[in-house]
Scaffold this motif. Sequence first.
Motif, PDB file in Angstrom:
ATOM      1  N   GLN A   1      -6.168  12.716  -4.605  1.00 11.73           N
ATOM      2  CA  GLN A   1      -7.172  13.608  -4.040  1.00 11.73           C
ATOM      3  C   GLN A   1      -6.482  14.767  -3.341  1.00 11.73           C
ATOM      4  N   THR A   2      -7.151  15.902  -3.303  1.00 10.21           N
ATOM      5  CA  THR A   2      -6.600  17.080  -2.652  1.00 10.21           C
ATOM      6  C   THR A   2      -7.431  17.404  -1.425  1.00 10.21           C
ATOM      7  N   GLY A   3      -6.812  17.321  -0.262  1.00 10.48           N
ATOM      8  CA  GLY A   3      -7.472  17.673   0.987  1.00 10.48           C
ATOM      9  C   GLY A   3      -6.940  18.987   1.507  1.00 10.48           C
ATOM     10  N   ALA A   4      -7.754  19.661   2.320  1.00 14.28           N
ATOM     11  CA  ALA A   4      -7.342  20.977   2.822  1.00 14.28           C
ATOM     12  C   ALA A   4      -7.789  21.157   4.261  1.00 14.28           C
ATOM     13  N   TYR A   5      -7.028  21.978   4.966  1.00 18.34           N
ATOM     14  CA  TYR A   5      -7.343  22.374   6.333  1.00 18.34           C
ATOM     15  C   TYR A   5      -7.348  23.903   6.386  1.00 18.34           C
ATOM     16  N   SER A   6      -7.480  24.455   7.579  1.00 16.35           N
ATOM     17  CA  SER A   6      -7.569  25.905   7.698  1.00 16.35           C
ATOM     18  C   SER A   6      -6.266  26.610   7.357  1.00 16.35           C
ATOM     19  N   ASP A   7      -5.120  25.917   7.482  1.00 12.13           N
ATOM     20  CA  ASP A   7      -3.841  26.577   7.253  1.00 12.13           C
ATOM     21  C   ASP A   7      -2.864  25.774   6.414  1.00 12.13           C
ATOM     22  N   THR A   8      -3.270  24.655   5.869  1.00 12.07           N
ATOM     23  CA  THR A   8      -2.407  23.853   5.007  1.00 12.07           C
ATOM     24  C   THR A   8      -3.272  22.862   4.252  1.00 12.07           C
ATOM     25  N   GLY A   9      -2.634  22.031   3.452  1.00 16.41           N
ATOM     26  CA  GLY A   9      -3.362  21.005   2.716  1.00 16.41           C
ATOM     27  C   GLY A   9      -2.401  19.969   2.185  1.00 16.41           C
TER      28      GLY A   9
ATOM     29  N   HIS B   1       0.871  -1.179   0.000  1.00 14.19           N
ATOM     30  CA  HIS B   1       0.000   0.000   0.000  1.00 14.19           C
ATOM     31  C   HIS B   1       0.903   1.222   0.000  1.00 14.19           C
ATOM     32  N   PHE B   2       0.810   1.995  -1.064  1.00 12.27           N
ATOM     33  CA  PHE B   2       1.740   3.091  -1.348  1.00 12.27           C
ATOM     34  C   PHE B   2       0.995   4.419  -1.305  1.00 12.27           C
ATOM     35  N   THR B   3       1.480   5.359  -0.499  1.00 13.18           N
ATOM     36  CA  THR B   3       0.900   6.696  -0.464  1.00 13.18           C
ATOM     37  C   THR B   3       1.999   7.736  -0.574  1.00 13.18           C
ATOM     38  N   LEU B   4       1.711   8.779  -1.326  1.00  8.08           N
ATOM     39  CA  LEU B   4       2.635   9.897  -1.492  1.00  8.08           C
ATOM     40  C   LEU B   4       1.852  11.171  -1.243  1.00  8.08           C
ATOM     41  N   GLY B   5       2.377  12.050  -0.370  1.00 15.89           N
ATOM     42  CA  GLY B   5       1.710  13.306  -0.050  1.00 15.89           C
ATOM     43  C   GLY B   5       2.552  14.499  -0.446  1.00 15.89           C
ATOM     44  N   LEU B   6       1.912  15.507  -1.028  1.00 14.57           N
ATOM     45  CA  LEU B   6       2.587  16.712  -1.497  1.00 14.57           C
ATOM     46  C   LEU B   6       1.863  17.929  -0.931  1.00 14.57           C
ATOM     47  N   GLU B   7       2.610  18.879  -0.411  1.00 14.69           N
ATOM     48  CA  GLU B   7       2.004  20.027   0.251  1.00 14.69           C
ATOM     49  C   GLU B   7       1.132  20.831  -0.703  1.00 14.69           C
ATOM     50  N   SER B   8      -0.079  21.167  -0.241  1.00 15.96           N
ATOM     51  CA  SER B   8      -1.057  21.872  -1.065  1.00 15.96           C
ATOM     52  C   SER B   8      -1.636  23.049  -0.302  1.00 15.96           C
ATOM     53  N   PRO B   9      -2.472  23.856  -0.971  1.00 14.08           N
ATOM     54  CA  PRO B   9      -3.017  25.049  -0.309  1.00 14.08           C
ATOM     55  C   PRO B   9      -4.049  24.718   0.763  1.00 14.08           C
ATOM     56  N   SER B  10      -4.290  25.682   1.630  1.00 19.83           N
ATOM     57  CA  SER B  10      -5.328  25.581   2.642  1.00 19.83           C
ATOM     58  C   SER B  10      -6.676  25.946   2.034  1.00 19.83           C
TER      59      SER B  10
ATOM     60  N   GLN C   1      -7.586  21.452  -6.574  1.00 23.41           N
ATOM     61  CA  GLN C   1      -8.612  20.426  -6.699  1.00 23.41           C
ATOM     62  C   GLN C   1      -8.854  20.038  -8.152  1.00 23.41           C
ATOM     63  N   VAL C   2      -8.780  21.000  -9.050  1.00 23.35           N
ATOM     64  CA  VAL C   2      -8.871  20.669 -10.476  1.00 23.35           C
ATOM     65  C   VAL C   2      -7.695  19.780 -10.877  1.00 23.35           C
ATOM     66  N   TYR C   3      -6.510  20.144 -10.420  1.00 23.16           N
ATOM     67  CA  TYR C   3      -5.330  19.319 -10.694  1.00 23.16           C
ATOM     68  C   TYR C   3      -5.503  17.905 -10.165  1.00 23.16           C
ATOM     69  N   GLY C   4      -5.963  17.772  -8.917  1.00 24.55           N
ATOM     70  CA  GLY C   4      -6.147  16.446  -8.336  1.00 24.55           C
ATOM     71  C   GLY C   4      -7.118  15.594  -9.128  1.00 24.55           C
ATOM     72  N   ASN C   5      -8.198  16.207  -9.597  1.00 21.88           N
ATOM     73  CA  ASN C   5      -9.158  15.460 -10.420  1.00 21.88           C
ATOM     74  C   ASN C   5      -8.534  14.999 -11.722  1.00 21.88           C
ATOM     75  N   ALA C   6      -7.794  15.892 -12.373  1.00 23.34           N
ATOM     76  CA  ALA C   6      -7.181  15.534 -13.655  1.00 23.34           C
ATOM     77  C   ALA C   6      -6.112  14.467 -13.472  1.00 23.34           C
ATOM     78  N   LEU C   7      -5.378  14.543 -12.385  1.00 19.50           N
ATOM     79  CA  LEU C   7      -4.300  13.587 -12.143  1.00 19.50           C
ATOM     80  C   LEU C   7      -4.827  12.211 -11.766  1.00 19.50           C
ATOM     81  N   GLY C   8      -5.797  12.165 -10.852  1.00 18.87           N
ATOM     82  CA  GLY C   8      -6.229  10.845 -10.386  1.00 18.87           C
ATOM     83  C   GLY C   8      -7.613  10.811  -9.793  1.00 18.87           C
ATOM     84  N   GLY C   9      -8.536  11.625 -10.322  1.00 20.33           N
ATOM     85  CA  GLY C   9      -9.849  11.722  -9.725  1.00 20.33           C
ATOM     86  C   GLY C   9     -10.906  10.816 -10.295  1.00 20.33           C
TER      87      GLY C   9
END
Length: 421
Positions: free
Chosen positions: A288-296, A238-247, A257-265
């Motif tokens: 998928q692109t997830g977000a929080y109040s100050d990061t993502g 089970h392989f996961t890779l995370g990349l810093e995204s906007p809040s 989010q558009v990028y995430g959909n095009a890449l693997g949505g």
Amino acid sequence: MSVQFDTLPNGFRVVTEPMEGLESASIGIWVTAGGRHETEAQNGIAHFLEHMAFKGTTRRSALEIAEAIEDVGGYINAYTSREVTAYYARVLRADVALALDVISDIVLNPVFDPAEIEIERGVILQEIGQALDTPDDVVFDWLQEAAFPDQPMGRTILGPEARVKGFSRDDLAGFVQSHYGPERMILAAAGAVDHDEIMRLAEVAFGGLTRGTDAKVLPAGFASGERREIRNGLEQVHFTLGLESPSYRDDDIYVAQVYGNALGGGMSSRLFQEVREKRGLCYSIFAQTGAYSDTGMTTIYAGTSAEQIGDLADITVAELRRATEDMSEPEVARARVQMKAGLLMGLESPSSRAERLARLVAIWNRVPPLAETVAKIDAVTVDAVCDFAANLIMPGKAAMAVYGPADRAPHLDAIRDRLAG
């Protein structure tokens, strides 16, 4: 019909949206107190508290809580995330007042009976065990830990077994005292609801609460980390890779989010087509692109065999790099439409709509008009997506977690070097 938003003098917020033609309503309390608001010693207590809300109040037993809603054909539930804890119900129009009475009761009047605490402690320990036995669940917790090490944002919602075993009644009551002030609560309702009536009920139930003190929340700091758990008894890596995204508060969230959909949505996305359809390297792969109040975080997940993990990782990195240069207008247009369709379809459900209202109020302290959100999605261009893709793979902004027979899986340093080109 339109959204109405009001605030009681003590800071308690109420947001409603009637939905014409519906005979049911969704109503709930969202408290901005989740996993990231815990200290290390409290890790898991927000979730424990959510469980205990249903175990009895000063007015109702656990059975009476369930019966009050189910006797009228309704549904009641709760969840804990890293930034909020929610308590909500779905009922018919005539039972909205009852639902709010039950929800306010479980939020404001829990008794924390010691015997019930011990019973629910056992339930939560079983839940932790179940999560640990589900590789494609637990690997995301490990990715979160690798991306946000030694900070609240990186800890699990359920908490470690040792912490859960030690929580006392005083611990639970103390967390409520510190984090359940009226200024941190949002009452959201959608469907067959009347705003004035909801406001009247909210004033009765919550108007007497005293505003609490502002709880300090440590800012999240995305780090480059790796967690590798070798388990040769599993069939897949089970392989996961995370990349810093906007809040959430960053306008680039729409580009992300558009990028995430095009890449693997979806099935037409790049990763699905290249990794699964053309090469048959996996059954499941997505971004998928997830977000929080100050990061993502933009997250890629795939499960594959020990023999093929190297090829899968290589192709994933290649697609991340290719997206910086040749994302096409049809791909971006498809991703924009997918986002809008998902948003608009979700609005047909009063439960989804109430949750959206609460989330937007928590983020912005207002509910942006739907047309404003759609316009921001439509404004995402191919150039913006390619620029985002290039910034996403900058060195030092990746985290990784792998679980299973992963001896042949590449290490994060190798992936980062390839991403940097």
